[in-house]
Scaffold this active site. Structure first.
Site, PDB file in Angstrom:
ATOM      1  N   LYS A   9       0.826  -1.220   0.000  1.00 27.72           N
ATOM      2  CA  LYS A   9       0.000   0.000   0.000  1.00 27.72           C
ATOM      3  C   LYS A   9       0.861   1.271   0.000  1.00 27.72           C
ATOM      4  CE  LYS A   9      -3.994  -2.187   2.230  1.00 27.72           C
ATOM      5  NZ  LYS A   9      -5.112  -1.964   3.173  1.00 27.72           N
ATOM      6  N   TYR A  49     -12.510  -2.585  -4.055  1.00 31.12           N
ATOM      7  CA  TYR A  49     -13.010  -2.745  -2.689  1.00 31.12           C
ATOM      8  C   TYR A  49     -14.538  -2.655  -2.623  1.00 31.12           C
ATOM      9  CZ  TYR A  49      -8.372  -2.496  -0.441  1.00 31.12           C
ATOM     10  OH  TYR A  49      -7.093  -2.745   0.003  1.00 31.12           O
ATOM     11  N   PHE A  57     -15.903   3.024   6.650  1.00 27.81           N
ATOM     12  CA  PHE A  57     -14.526   3.418   6.331  1.00 27.81           C
ATOM     13  C   PHE A  57     -14.242   3.446   4.831  1.00 27.81           C
ATOM     14  CE2 PHE A  57     -14.542  -1.166   7.300  1.00 27.81           C
ATOM     15  CZ  PHE A  57     -13.973  -1.690   6.132  1.00 27.81           C
ATOM     16  N   ARG A  85      -1.547 -14.427   4.393  1.00 29.21           N
ATOM     17  CA  ARG A  85      -2.295 -13.778   5.481  1.00 29.21           C
ATOM     18  C   ARG A  85      -1.555 -13.918   6.810  1.00 29.21           C
ATOM     19  NH1 ARG A  85      -6.939 -11.661   4.223  1.00 29.21           N
ATOM     20  NH2 ARG A  85      -7.884 -11.813   6.277  1.00 29.21           N
ATOM     21  N   THR A  91      -5.340  -7.269  10.473  1.00 35.01           N
ATOM     22  CA  THR A  91      -5.649  -6.041   9.718  1.00 35.01           C
ATOM     23  C   THR A  91      -5.226  -4.796  10.490  1.00 35.01           C
ATOM     24  OG1 THR A  91      -7.559  -7.175   8.769  1.00 35.01           O
ATOM     25  CG2 THR A  91      -7.527  -4.781   8.571  1.00 35.01           C
ATOM     26  N   ARG A 102       2.701  -6.382   9.053  1.00 35.26           N
ATOM     27  CA  ARG A 102       1.986  -5.218   9.600  1.00 35.26           C
ATOM     28  C   ARG A 102       2.549  -4.776  10.940  1.00 35.26           C
ATOM     29  NH1 ARG A 102      -3.725  -7.542   7.418  1.00 35.26           N
ATOM     30  NH2 ARG A 102      -3.966  -6.222   5.581  1.00 35.26           N
ATOM     31  N   ASN A 112      -2.013   0.232   6.610  1.00 38.97           N
ATOM     32  CA  ASN A 112      -1.589  -1.052   7.189  1.00 38.97           C
ATOM     33  C   ASN A 112      -0.675  -1.874   6.270  1.00 38.97           C
ATOM     34  OD1 ASN A 112      -3.568  -1.912   5.422  1.00 38.97           O
ATOM     35  ND2 ASN A 112      -4.656  -3.207   6.883  1.00 38.97           N
ATOM     36  N   HIS A 115      -2.211  -5.397   1.542  1.00 35.38           N
ATOM     37  CA  HIS A 115      -3.490  -6.094   1.395  1.00 35.38           C
ATOM     38  C   HIS A 115      -3.188  -7.514   0.943  1.00 35.38           C
ATOM     39  CE1 HIS A 115      -7.487  -7.222  -0.080  1.00 35.38           C
ATOM     40  NE2 HIS A 115      -6.856  -7.698  -1.142  1.00 35.38           N
ATOM     41  N   GLU A 126      -9.283 -11.059  -7.794  1.00 34.12           N
ATOM     42  CA  GLU A 126      -8.392  -9.904  -7.595  1.00 34.12           C
ATOM     43  C   GLU A 126      -7.226  -9.941  -8.582  1.00 34.12           C
ATOM     44  OE1 GLU A 126      -7.370  -9.733  -3.428  1.00 34.12           O
ATOM     45  OE2 GLU A 126      -9.426  -9.222  -2.852  1.00 34.12           O
TER      46      GLU A 126
HETATM   47  P1  CMP Z   1      -7.456  -4.595   3.407  1.00 34.01           P
HETATM   48  O1  CMP Z   1      -6.971  -5.966   3.655  1.00 34.01           O
HETATM   49  O2  CMP Z   1      -6.825  -3.843   2.289  1.00 34.01           O
HETATM   50  O3  CMP Z   1      -9.050  -4.633   3.163  1.00 34.01           O
HETATM   51  C1  CMP Z   1      -9.872  -3.509   3.426  1.00 34.01           C
HETATM   52  C2  CMP Z   1      -9.162  -2.432   4.169  1.00 34.01           C
HETATM   53  O4  CMP Z   1      -9.992  -1.491   4.816  1.00 34.01           O
HETATM   54  C3  CMP Z   1      -8.346  -3.042   5.284  1.00 34.01           C
HETATM   55  O5  CMP Z   1      -7.248  -3.741   4.738  1.00 34.01           O
HETATM   56  C4  CMP Z   1      -8.008  -1.801   6.121  1.00 34.01           C
HETATM   57  O6  CMP Z   1      -6.832  -1.148   5.676  1.00 34.01           O
HETATM   58  C5  CMP Z   1      -9.202  -0.864   5.841  1.00 34.01           C
HETATM   59  N1  CMP Z   1     -10.023  -0.649   7.035  1.00 34.01           N
HETATM   60  C6  CMP Z   1     -10.229   0.538   7.648  1.00 34.01           C
HETATM   61  N2  CMP Z   1     -11.039   0.393   8.693  1.00 34.01           N
HETATM   62  C7  CMP Z   1     -11.363  -0.916   8.794  1.00 34.01           C
HETATM   63  C8  CMP Z   1     -12.167  -1.695   9.682  1.00 34.01           C
HETATM   64  N3  CMP Z   1     -12.816  -1.140  10.721  1.00 34.01           N
HETATM   65  N4  CMP Z   1     -12.260  -3.028   9.469  1.00 34.01           N
HETATM   66  C9  CMP Z   1     -11.629  -3.597   8.411  1.00 34.01           C
HETATM   67  N5  CMP Z   1     -10.849  -2.920   7.534  1.00 34.01           N
HETATM   68  C10 CMP Z   1     -10.720  -1.587   7.718  1.00 34.01           C
END
Ligand code: CMP
Length: 137
Positions: A9, A49, A57, A85, A91, A102, A112, A115, A126
């Site tokens: 990211k 997304y 969010f 993962r 996350t 992370r 973070n 992804h 994807e």
């Molecule tokens: P990612 O794995 O890229 O998938 C969705 C992204 O939304 C996640 O990582 C986070 O960076 C972002 N995000 C922000 N707020 C939240 C939340 N409350 N729960 C999950 N993902 C979130």
């Protein structure tokens, strides 16, 4: 053999740690089947997304993912989806296990660092979203 999608990211690209993150994959039995640096448009991020479109969010997520270049990677290996993962960690970096990407490189739940696809089916979708068949080798 599985394939999965990883995105380094904008926060991690800005920190100049692309190579350090790629090393985590290569040192843990995953192979780079494709990799490219792109600037996502708001349309790209919104579509990628779209499962999160109703989440509170979503706006911030699209804004963040378009705030700078990202590196899109196809990873290949045994249990690639689960392995990636595990290497990423939770996350929310505050909840990520020590030694995960992370925990080591991320600041916040938005910024973070990476992804990763959450299932084999999503991984296929994807990968197809970002790559033509001839680019995945
Ligand atoms: P990612 O794995 O890229 O998938 C969705 C992204 O939304 C996640 O990582 C986070 O960076 C972002 N995000 C922000 N707020 C939240 C939340 N409350 N729960 C999950 N993902 C979130």
């Amino acid at each position: 053999m599985e394939q999965t999608l990883s995105i380094i990211k904008p926060d991690a690209v800005a920190k100049n740690v692309i190579g350090k993150i790629v090393d985590r994959f290569e040192s843990n039995g995953l192979r780079i089947a494709s990799m490219k640096k792109i600037q996502m448009s708001a349309a790209d991020a919104g579509k990628f997304y779209e499962v999160h479109a109703q989440r509170p969010f979503f706006g911030e997520l699209v804004e963040f993912m378009t705030s700078g270049p990202v590196v899109i990677i196809v990873l290949e290996g045994e249990d690639a989806v689960a392995k990636n993962r595990k290497l990423m960690g939770a996350t929310n970096p505050k909840e990520a296990d020590a030694g995960t990407i992370r925990a080591d490189f991320a600041q916040s739940i938005d910024a973070n660092a990476v992804h990763g696809s959450d299932s084999l089916e999503n991984a296929k979708n994807e990968i197809n979203f970002f790559f033509a068949r001839r680019e995945v080798l």
